[in-house]
Design an enzyme around this catalytic site. Structure first.
Site, mmCIF file in Angstrom:
data_model
loop_
_atom_site.group_PDB
_atom_site.id
_atom_site.type_symbol
_atom_site.label_atom_id
_atom_site.label_comp_id
_atom_site.label_asym_id
_atom_site.label_seq_id
_atom_site.Cartn_x
_atom_site.Cartn_y
_atom_site.Cartn_z
ATOM 1 N N CYS A 8 0.814 -1.219 0.000
ATOM 2 C CA CYS A 8 0.000 0.000 0.000
ATOM 3 C C CYS A 8 0.845 1.266 0.000
ATOM 4 O O CYS A 8 0.624 2.180 -0.802
ATOM 5 C CB CYS A 8 -0.990 0.003 1.158
ATOM 6 N N HIS B 183 -5.900 1.413 -4.034
ATOM 7 C CA HIS B 183 -4.911 0.919 -3.079
ATOM 8 C C HIS B 183 -4.397 -0.438 -3.516
ATOM 9 O O HIS B 183 -4.928 -1.063 -4.423
ATOM 10 C CB HIS B 183 -5.511 0.852 -1.668
ATOM 11 N N HIS C 196 -2.549 1.091 6.906
ATOM 12 C CA HIS C 196 -2.874 0.940 5.489
ATOM 13 C C HIS C 196 -3.200 2.306 4.912
ATOM 14 O O HIS C 196 -3.803 3.149 5.581
ATOM 15 C CB HIS C 196 -4.069 -0.008 5.308
#
Length: 168
Positions: A28, A92, A80
């Site tokens: 990510c 993402h 994240h």
């Protein structure tokens, strides 16, 4: 939005822990850091929690395309990160076995894990269209611009720093 365009060009690239390029795959933070450097010349940290310290904090109702959105996916805040696209969607690189993709931040498993958003703006993101006009600034503004570029040495990559310094 160049940040979004660069991230969307990576759709379908496989997830890889520690990955930071289309050739190796992305995690990510690798996707966000790669997109920011390619599109904006920004050298962001290489983990989501460190990226969460960059830019301006944004409340969820103020989200705009290009803002960074953060989630608690590993039992710790800001574990994240993705790039907000608008309409509750973001791009993402999710997890092992996945690929770079678009999802809704309102999905049940993500909505309850949402932490916050950050905006890469102001002095942080060099507006290169505006920077090309820097030669028309007065001496005081040019000095401020030069000081800002120097103070951001760890954030703006060297080729872009050279470009900006040449304009001031």
């Amino acid at each position: 939005n160049p940040l979004i365009d660069t991230a969307l060009d990576q759709l379908g690239i496989r997830y890889r822990y520690g990955g930071s390029s289309p050739d190796t795959g992305f995690d990510c933070s690798g996707l966000v850091a790669y997109s920011a450097e390619q599109a904006l010349g920004l050298k962001l940290p290489r983990n989501a929690s460190a990226i969460a310290l960059v830019g301006t904090s944004i409340d969820k109702p103020e989200l705009r395309p290009g803002d960074l959105v953060f989630f608690n996916t590993l039992g710790r805040r800001y574990s994240h990160v993705g790039i907000y696209l608008g309409d509750d969607r973001f791009v993402h690189s999710p997890s092992a076995g996945g690929v770079v993709r678009i999802e809704k931040i309102t999905m049940k498993n993500l909505a309850k894990r949402y932490n916050r958003a950050r905006r890469l703006d102001g002095n942080l993101v060099a507006n290169f269209n505006g920077a090309q006009r820097i030669g028309r600034l007065n001496i005081k503004d040019r000095a401020y611009f030069s000081d800002t570029v120097r103070s951001m040495a760890g954030v703006i990559s060297q080729p872009y720093r050279n470009r900006l310094n040449g304009l001031a």
